[in-house]
Design a protein around this motif. Structure first.
Motif, PDB file in Angstrom:
ATOM      1  N   THR A   2       0.824  -1.199   0.000  1.00  0.00           N
ATOM      2  CA  THR A   2       0.000   0.000   0.000  1.00  0.00           C
ATOM      3  C   THR A   2       0.861   1.252   0.000  1.00  0.00           C
ATOM      4  O   THR A   2       0.565   2.198  -0.723  1.00  0.00           O
ATOM      5  CB  THR A   2      -0.939   0.007   1.214  1.00  0.00           C
ATOM      6  N   SER A   3       1.944   1.266   0.769  1.00  0.00           N
ATOM      7  CA  SER A   3       2.802   2.452   0.772  1.00  0.00           C
ATOM      8  C   SER A   3       3.461   2.653  -0.590  1.00  0.00           C
ATOM      9  O   SER A   3       3.643   3.787  -1.034  1.00  0.00           O
ATOM     10  CB  SER A   3       3.860   2.345   1.865  1.00  0.00           C
ATOM     11  N   GLU A   4       3.800   1.559  -1.268  1.00  0.00           N
ATOM     12  CA  GLU A   4       4.360   1.671  -2.621  1.00  0.00           C
ATOM     13  C   GLU A   4       3.309   2.219  -3.580  1.00  0.00           C
ATOM     14  O   GLU A   4       3.603   3.063  -4.426  1.00  0.00           O
ATOM     15  CB  GLU A   4       4.839   0.304  -3.100  1.00  0.00           C
ATOM     16  N   THR A   5       2.078   1.770  -3.435  1.00  0.00           N
ATOM     17  CA  THR A   5       0.998   2.262  -4.287  1.00  0.00           C
ATOM     18  C   THR A   5       0.753   3.742  -4.050  1.00  0.00           C
ATOM     19  O   THR A   5       0.574   4.510  -4.996  1.00  0.00           O
ATOM     20  CB  THR A   5      -0.290   1.472  -4.017  1.00  0.00           C
ATOM     21  N   THR A  59      -6.266   3.773  -8.210  1.00  0.00           N
ATOM     22  CA  THR A  59      -5.551   3.614  -6.943  1.00  0.00           C
ATOM     23  C   THR A  59      -6.422   4.036  -5.763  1.00  0.00           C
ATOM     24  O   THR A  59      -6.455   3.362  -4.734  1.00  0.00           O
ATOM     25  CB  THR A  59      -4.252   4.436  -6.962  1.00  0.00           C
ATOM     26  N   THR A  60      -7.147   5.123  -5.913  1.00  0.00           N
ATOM     27  CA  THR A  60      -8.023   5.586  -4.842  1.00  0.00           C
ATOM     28  C   THR A  60      -9.101   4.548  -4.530  1.00  0.00           C
ATOM     29  O   THR A  60      -9.338   4.221  -3.362  1.00  0.00           O
ATOM     30  CB  THR A  60      -8.678   6.922  -5.229  1.00  0.00           C
ATOM     31  N   ILE A  61      -9.718   4.010  -5.566  1.00  0.00           N
ATOM     32  CA  ILE A  61     -10.760   2.997  -5.364  1.00  0.00           C
ATOM     33  C   ILE A  61     -10.166   1.744  -4.735  1.00  0.00           C
ATOM     34  O   ILE A  61     -10.737   1.161  -3.810  1.00  0.00           O
ATOM     35  CB  ILE A  61     -11.461   2.689  -6.698  1.00  0.00           C
ATOM     36  N   THR A  62      -8.993   1.318  -5.214  1.00  0.00           N
ATOM     37  CA  THR A  62      -8.339   0.123  -4.673  1.00  0.00           C
ATOM     38  C   THR A  62      -8.009   0.295  -3.199  1.00  0.00           C
ATOM     39  O   THR A  62      -8.229  -0.613  -2.387  1.00  0.00           O
ATOM     40  CB  THR A  62      -7.067  -0.192  -5.468  1.00  0.00           C
ATOM     41  N   LEU A  63      -7.491   1.448  -2.826  1.00  0.00           N
ATOM     42  CA  LEU A  63      -7.160   1.693  -1.421  1.00  0.00           C
ATOM     43  C   LEU A  63      -8.416   1.737  -0.551  1.00  0.00           C
ATOM     44  O   LEU A  63      -8.405   1.232   0.575  1.00  0.00           O
ATOM     45  CB  LEU A  63      -6.376   2.998  -1.281  1.00  0.00           C
ATOM     46  N   GLY A 102      -9.659  -1.913  -0.179  1.00  0.00           N
ATOM     47  CA  GLY A 102      -8.774  -2.644   0.723  1.00  0.00           C
ATOM     48  C   GLY A 102      -8.955  -2.223   2.170  1.00  0.00           C
ATOM     49  O   GLY A 102      -8.960  -3.062   3.077  1.00  0.00           O
ATOM     50  N   THR A 103      -9.134  -0.935   2.397  1.00  0.00           N
ATOM     51  CA  THR A 103      -9.327  -0.440   3.757  1.00  0.00           C
ATOM     52  C   THR A 103     -10.657  -0.930   4.341  1.00  0.00           C
ATOM     53  O   THR A 103     -10.720  -1.329   5.503  1.00  0.00           O
ATOM     54  CB  THR A 103      -9.283   1.100   3.773  1.00  0.00           C
ATOM     55  N   SER A 104     -11.707  -0.925   3.524  1.00  0.00           N
ATOM     56  CA  SER A 104     -12.997  -1.400   4.032  1.00  0.00           C
ATOM     57  C   SER A 104     -12.974  -2.903   4.289  1.00  0.00           C
ATOM     58  O   SER A 104     -13.571  -3.382   5.254  1.00  0.00           O
ATOM     59  CB  SER A 104     -14.128  -1.031   3.074  1.00  0.00           C
ATOM     60  N   ALA A 105     -12.269  -3.674   3.450  1.00  0.00           N
ATOM     61  CA  ALA A 105     -12.151  -5.109   3.687  1.00  0.00           C
ATOM     62  C   ALA A 105     -11.361  -5.382   4.972  1.00  0.00           C
ATOM     63  O   ALA A 105     -11.719  -6.261   5.757  1.00  0.00           O
ATOM     64  CB  ALA A 105     -11.480  -5.785   2.502  1.00  0.00           C
TER      65      ALA A 105
END
Length: 51
Positions: free
Chosen positions: A2-5, A19-23, A26-29
């Motif tokens: 995540t920090s690399e992304t 990237t915003t949607i992916t983060l 991932g955060t909600s999961a």
């Protein structure tokens, strides 16, 4: 990962949205998994009882 992304994934308009949607997904999961109750001893996947 995540920090690399966050540091390298913002090179364009399309990756900005992806990237915003992916983060966010991932955060909600991660939050959903952390809100589950702890496993009980004897349940499948639970560590064995200490003897």
């Amino acid at each position: 990962m995540t920090s690399e992304t966050v540091s390298l994934g913002w090179w364009g308009l399309f990756p900005l949205f992806v990237t915003t949607i992916t983060l966010l997904v991932g955060t909600s999961a991660y939050a959903a998994i952390n809100s589950l109750p702890p496993r009980l001893p004897g349940m499948p996947g639970a560590p064995p009882l200490a003897e």
